[in-house]
Write a protein that holds these residues in place. Structure first.
Motif, mmCIF file in Angstrom:
data_model
loop_
_atom_site.group_PDB
_atom_site.id
_atom_site.type_symbol
_atom_site.label_atom_id
_atom_site.label_comp_id
_atom_site.label_asym_id
_atom_site.label_seq_id
_atom_site.Cartn_x
_atom_site.Cartn_y
_atom_site.Cartn_z
ATOM 1 N N ALA A 2 0.832 -1.203 0.000
ATOM 2 C CA ALA A 2 0.000 0.000 0.000
ATOM 3 C C ALA A 2 0.868 1.255 0.000
ATOM 4 O O ALA A 2 1.925 1.286 0.617
ATOM 5 C CB ALA A 2 -0.905 0.006 1.225
ATOM 6 N N ARG A 3 0.383 2.240 -0.718
ATOM 7 C CA ARG A 3 1.063 3.532 -0.734
ATOM 8 C C ARG A 3 0.310 4.477 0.186
ATOM 9 O O ARG A 3 -0.873 4.298 0.453
ATOM 10 C CB ARG A 3 1.130 4.060 -2.162
ATOM 11 N N LYS A 4 0.986 5.509 0.657
ATOM 12 C CA LYS A 4 0.425 6.418 1.666
ATOM 13 C C LYS A 4 -0.920 7.019 1.289
ATOM 14 O O LYS A 4 -1.756 7.250 2.151
ATOM 15 C CB LYS A 4 1.402 7.557 1.951
ATOM 16 N N LEU A 5 -1.119 7.328 0.017
ATOM 17 C CA LEU A 5 -2.329 8.029 -0.389
ATOM 18 C C LEU A 5 -3.289 7.156 -1.188
ATOM 19 O O LEU A 5 -4.195 7.677 -1.855
ATOM 20 C CB LEU A 5 -1.972 9.291 -1.173
ATOM 21 N N ASP A 6 -3.136 5.838 -1.124
ATOM 22 C CA ASP A 6 -4.066 4.945 -1.817
ATOM 23 C C ASP A 6 -5.493 5.263 -1.400
ATOM 24 O O ASP A 6 -5.790 5.425 -0.219
ATOM 25 C CB ASP A 6 -3.760 3.479 -1.497
ATOM 26 N N GLY A 7 -6.374 5.370 -2.387
ATOM 27 C CA GLY A 7 -7.782 5.631 -2.111
ATOM 28 C C GLY A 7 -8.137 7.092 -1.911
ATOM 29 O O GLY A 7 -9.306 7.417 -1.735
ATOM 30 N N LYS A 8 -7.168 7.984 -1.943
ATOM 31 C CA LYS A 8 -7.427 9.418 -1.759
ATOM 32 C C LYS A 8 -7.561 10.101 -3.118
ATOM 33 O O LYS A 8 -6.842 9.794 -4.059
ATOM 34 C CB LYS A 8 -6.308 10.096 -0.964
ATOM 35 N N LYS A 9 -8.498 11.034 -3.186
ATOM 36 C CA LYS A 9 -8.705 11.818 -4.409
ATOM 37 C C LYS A 9 -8.322 13.269 -4.140
ATOM 38 O O LYS A 9 -8.753 13.849 -3.146
ATOM 39 C CB LYS A 9 -10.159 11.741 -4.847
ATOM 40 N N VAL A 10 -7.524 13.838 -5.040
ATOM 41 C CA VAL A 10 -7.049 15.205 -4.891
ATOM 42 C C VAL A 10 -7.471 16.026 -6.109
ATOM 43 O O VAL A 10 -7.175 15.658 -7.247
ATOM 44 C CB VAL A 10 -5.509 15.257 -4.731
ATOM 45 N N ALA A 11 -8.155 17.127 -5.865
ATOM 46 C CA ALA A 11 -8.542 18.063 -6.915
ATOM 47 C C ALA A 11 -7.418 19.078 -7.103
ATOM 48 O O ALA A 11 -6.923 19.650 -6.135
ATOM 49 C CB ALA A 11 -9.831 18.786 -6.529
ATOM 50 N N ILE A 12 -7.032 19.288 -8.346
ATOM 51 C CA ILE A 12 -6.042 20.316 -8.681
ATOM 52 C C ILE A 12 -6.786 21.384 -9.478
ATOM 53 O O ILE A 12 -7.174 21.160 -10.622
ATOM 54 C CB ILE A 12 -4.869 19.723 -9.488
ATOM 55 N N LEU A 13 -7.013 22.532 -8.848
ATOM 56 C CA LEU A 13 -7.782 23.602 -9.466
ATOM 57 C C LEU A 13 -6.838 24.541 -10.205
ATOM 58 O O LEU A 13 -5.973 25.173 -9.591
ATOM 59 C CB LEU A 13 -8.576 24.365 -8.394
ATOM 60 N N VAL A 14 -7.007 24.613 -11.518
ATOM 61 C CA VAL A 14 -6.141 25.457 -12.341
ATOM 62 C C VAL A 14 -6.942 26.115 -13.457
ATOM 63 O O VAL A 14 -7.990 25.628 -13.853
ATOM 64 C CB VAL A 14 -4.966 24.655 -12.971
ATOM 65 N N ALA A 15 -6.405 27.218 -13.947
ATOM 66 C CA ALA A 15 -6.969 27.917 -15.099
ATOM 67 C C ALA A 15 -5.818 28.201 -16.063
ATOM 68 O O ALA A 15 -4.645 28.020 -15.722
ATOM 69 C CB ALA A 15 -7.638 29.212 -14.660
ATOM 70 N N ASP A 16 -6.156 28.626 -17.259
ATOM 71 C CA ASP A 16 -5.113 28.985 -18.224
ATOM 72 C C ASP A 16 -4.116 29.936 -17.585
ATOM 73 O O ASP A 16 -4.495 30.841 -16.840
ATOM 74 C CB ASP A 16 -5.736 29.667 -19.451
ATOM 75 N N GLY A 17 -2.836 29.708 -17.862
ATOM 76 C CA GLY A 17 -1.795 30.585 -17.350
ATOM 77 C C GLY A 17 -1.161 30.114 -16.058
ATOM 78 O O GLY A 17 -0.412 30.860 -15.439
ATOM 79 N N PHE A 18 -1.425 28.871 -15.638
ATOM 80 C CA PHE A 18 -0.791 28.354 -14.423
ATOM 81 C C PHE A 18 0.669 28.029 -14.707
ATOM 82 O O PHE A 18 1.049 27.754 -15.843
ATOM 83 C CB PHE A 18 -1.530 27.113 -13.897
ATOM 84 N N GLU A 19 1.489 28.092 -13.673
ATOM 85 C CA GLU A 19 2.910 27.742 -13.802
ATOM 86 C C GLU A 19 2.999 26.216 -13.889
ATOM 87 O O GLU A 19 2.693 25.503 -12.943
ATOM 88 C CB GLU A 19 3.706 28.279 -12.616
#
Length: 116
Positions: A2-19
């Protein structure tokens, strides 16, 4: 194993022009740790990454923020960039999406200009 974040969902909120590197490197680390990451943006389709002032790659959007359900995510990340924070803070759906994570005391990660 098992990995530390198995089963976790992460949203990455971005718009045009992100680094670009501020999204891709943390996303890579999250994925390697077992998390399922989703790019959430202001509109469906593709978003434009930036390498400082130069255009970078385009990335597929997994969910438009108006259709995303924050309660389906365990954590939330906003990368920085020249234009990304301005676009996000001007969008009511993006603001409401972000506020959910603070109200629910879920992990929030922001990079560089992302806290704007």
């Amino acid at each position: 194993m098992a990995r530390k974040l198995d089963g976790k969902k992460v949203a990455i909120l971005v718009a045009d022009g992100f680094e670009q590197v501020e999204m891709t490197k943390p996303r890579e680390a999250l994925d390697e740790a077992g998390a399922e990451t989703k790019i959430v943006s202001l509109k469906p389709g593709k978003i434009q990454g930036m390498n400082h002032a130069d255009k970078g790659d385009k990335f597929d959007v997994d969910l438009a923020v108006k259709d995303a359900r924050p309660n389906e995510f365990d954590a939330f990340m906003i990368p920085g960039g020249l234009f990304n924070p301005d676009a996000l803070r001007s969008d009511q759906n993006a603001l409401e999406f972000a506020q959910h994570f603070f109200r629910e005391h879920k992990p929030v990660a922001v990079i560089c200009d992302g806290p704007q």
